[in-house]
Design a protein around this motif. Structure first.
Motif, PDB file in Angstrom:
ATOM      1  N   MET A   1      -1.099  -3.308  -3.316  1.00 42.93           N
ATOM      2  CA  MET A   1      -1.936  -3.515  -2.135  1.00 42.93           C
ATOM      3  C   MET A   1      -1.549  -4.821  -1.441  1.00 42.93           C
ATOM      4  O   MET A   1      -0.985  -5.719  -2.054  1.00 42.93           O
ATOM      5  N   PRO A   3      -3.226  -7.862   1.299  1.00 46.34           N
ATOM      6  CA  PRO A   3      -2.174  -8.885   1.230  1.00 46.34           C
ATOM      7  C   PRO A   3      -1.973  -9.429  -0.185  1.00 46.34           C
ATOM      8  O   PRO A   3      -2.860  -9.353  -1.028  1.00 46.34           O
ATOM      9  N   TRP A  13      -3.608 -11.781  -5.333  1.00 41.33           N
ATOM     10  CA  TRP A  13      -3.632 -10.440  -4.751  1.00 41.33           C
ATOM     11  C   TRP A  13      -4.959 -10.032  -4.106  1.00 41.33           C
ATOM     12  O   TRP A  13      -5.217  -8.864  -3.904  1.00 41.33           O
ATOM     13  N   THR A  15      -7.610 -11.068  -0.760  1.00 41.98           N
ATOM     14  CA  THR A  15      -7.715 -11.843   0.479  1.00 41.98           C
ATOM     15  C   THR A  15      -8.509 -13.145   0.293  1.00 41.98           C
ATOM     16  O   THR A  15      -8.042 -14.224   0.670  1.00 41.98           O
ATOM     17  N   HIS A  48     -14.475  -8.576   4.395  1.00 45.77           N
ATOM     18  CA  HIS A  48     -13.948  -8.298   3.057  1.00 45.77           C
ATOM     19  C   HIS A  48     -14.711  -7.172   2.369  1.00 45.77           C
ATOM     20  O   HIS A  48     -14.113  -6.318   1.732  1.00 45.77           O
TER      21      HIS A  48
HETATM   22  N1  LIG Z   1      -9.651  -6.636  -2.323  1.00 52.24           N
HETATM   23  C1  LIG Z   1      -8.435  -6.489  -1.679  1.00 52.24           C
HETATM   24  C2  LIG Z   1      -8.276  -5.129  -1.046  1.00 52.24           C
HETATM   25  C3  LIG Z   1      -6.936  -4.986  -0.431  1.00 52.24           C
HETATM   26  C4  LIG Z   1      -6.750  -3.667   0.238  1.00 52.24           C
HETATM   27  O1  LIG Z   1      -7.617  -2.766   0.215  1.00 52.24           O
HETATM   28  N2  LIG Z   1      -5.589  -3.514   0.866  1.00 52.24           N
HETATM   29  C5  LIG Z   1      -5.286  -2.296   1.572  1.00 52.24           C
HETATM   30  C6  LIG Z   1      -4.972  -2.598   3.020  1.00 52.24           C
HETATM   31  S1  LIG Z   1      -6.264  -3.518   3.758  1.00 52.24           S
HETATM   32  C7  LIG Z   1      -4.040  -1.686   0.969  1.00 52.24           C
HETATM   33  O2  LIG Z   1      -3.149  -2.387   0.595  1.00 52.24           O
HETATM   34  N3  LIG Z   1      -4.001  -0.376   0.895  1.00 52.24           N
HETATM   35  C8  LIG Z   1      -2.843   0.296   0.416  1.00 52.24           C
HETATM   36  C9  LIG Z   1      -3.193   1.349  -0.599  1.00 52.24           C
HETATM   37  O3  LIG Z   1      -4.380   1.576  -0.868  1.00 52.24           O
HETATM   38  O4  LIG Z   1      -2.243   1.966  -1.088  1.00 52.24           O
HETATM   39  C10 LIG Z   1      -8.298  -7.604  -0.637  1.00 52.24           C
HETATM   40  O5  LIG Z   1      -9.214  -7.727   0.189  1.00 52.24           O
HETATM   41  O6  LIG Z   1      -7.311  -8.279  -0.636  1.00 52.24           O
END
Ligand SMILES: N[C@@H](CCC(=O)N[C@@H](CS)C(=O)NCC(=O)O)C(=O)O
Length: 159
Positions: A1, A3, A13, A15, A48
């Motif tokens: 995932m 960022p 890992w 945000t 978030h």
């Molecule tokens: N708790 C994590 C969540 C990160 C998250 O959900 N990232 C999503 C994009 S915003 C992602 O990478 N999704 C790709 C996937 O689910 O394969 C954060 O806020 O950094």
């Protein structure tokens, strides 16, 4: 995932964990004033772990335009909340959300691009803030990096 922040041997890992690390190692990440910092953290928390209907219905797709998302009552309520935030906070204490350009502005940038992608129209102060955010050099750089990508993620390509 994403960022993910890689800093030497460290991988962070999440945000908010990234933001807190940057806050501990750099100046000016969160507002210096404790009250503004608490407000900024509350607003960042909405991105978030809140605005869930909007985030689910309108996946980030910075290259796309004229896409249609299902705008349920919950999505409309989230859009109204963003309009409220963008009307209420920028300009109170400088051009940005809480004084200088910072975490809260950065965290709302993917909402500004979603509204472009899915044709959510704004007016007044909220529209001005969205335009200003999309024109910030860091946002312009981020969007250009996205435009240079050639990968397509089918589940994010709404009609
Ligand atoms: N708790 C994590 C969540 C990160 C998250 O959900 N990232 C999503 C994009 S915003 C992602 O990478 N999704 C790709 C996937 O689910 O394969 C954060 O806020 O950094």
């Amino acid at each position: 995932m994403v960022p993910v922040l890689r800093a030497r041997d460290l991988v962070i890992w999440d945000t908010l964990a990234i933001v807190e690390y940057l806050h501990e190692t750099h100046q000016g990440v969160w507002p210096a004033d404790a009250i503004k910092r608490a407000r900024a953290r509350s607003l960042a928390g909405e991105i978030h772990s809140g605005l869930n209907a909007l985030r689910a219905a309108m996946p980030v797709n910075t290259r796309a335009r004229d896409r249609r998302a299902v705008r349920s009552a919950e999505v409309e309520a989230d859009i109204a909340r963003v309009k409220d935030i963008w009307t209420r906070y920028p300009g109170q204490d400088g051009a940005w959300m809480l004084g200088g350009f910072g975490v809260v502005d950065i965290m709302f940038a993917p909402v500004a691009t979603r509204f472009q992608t899915y044709g959510v129209t704004l007016d007044g102060a909220a529209e001005a803030y969205q335009a200003q955010l999309l024109a910030h050099p860091l946002v312009v750089e981020w969007l250009a990096a996205g435009a240079a990508e050639t990968d397509v993620i089918p589940i994010l390509e709404l009609d």
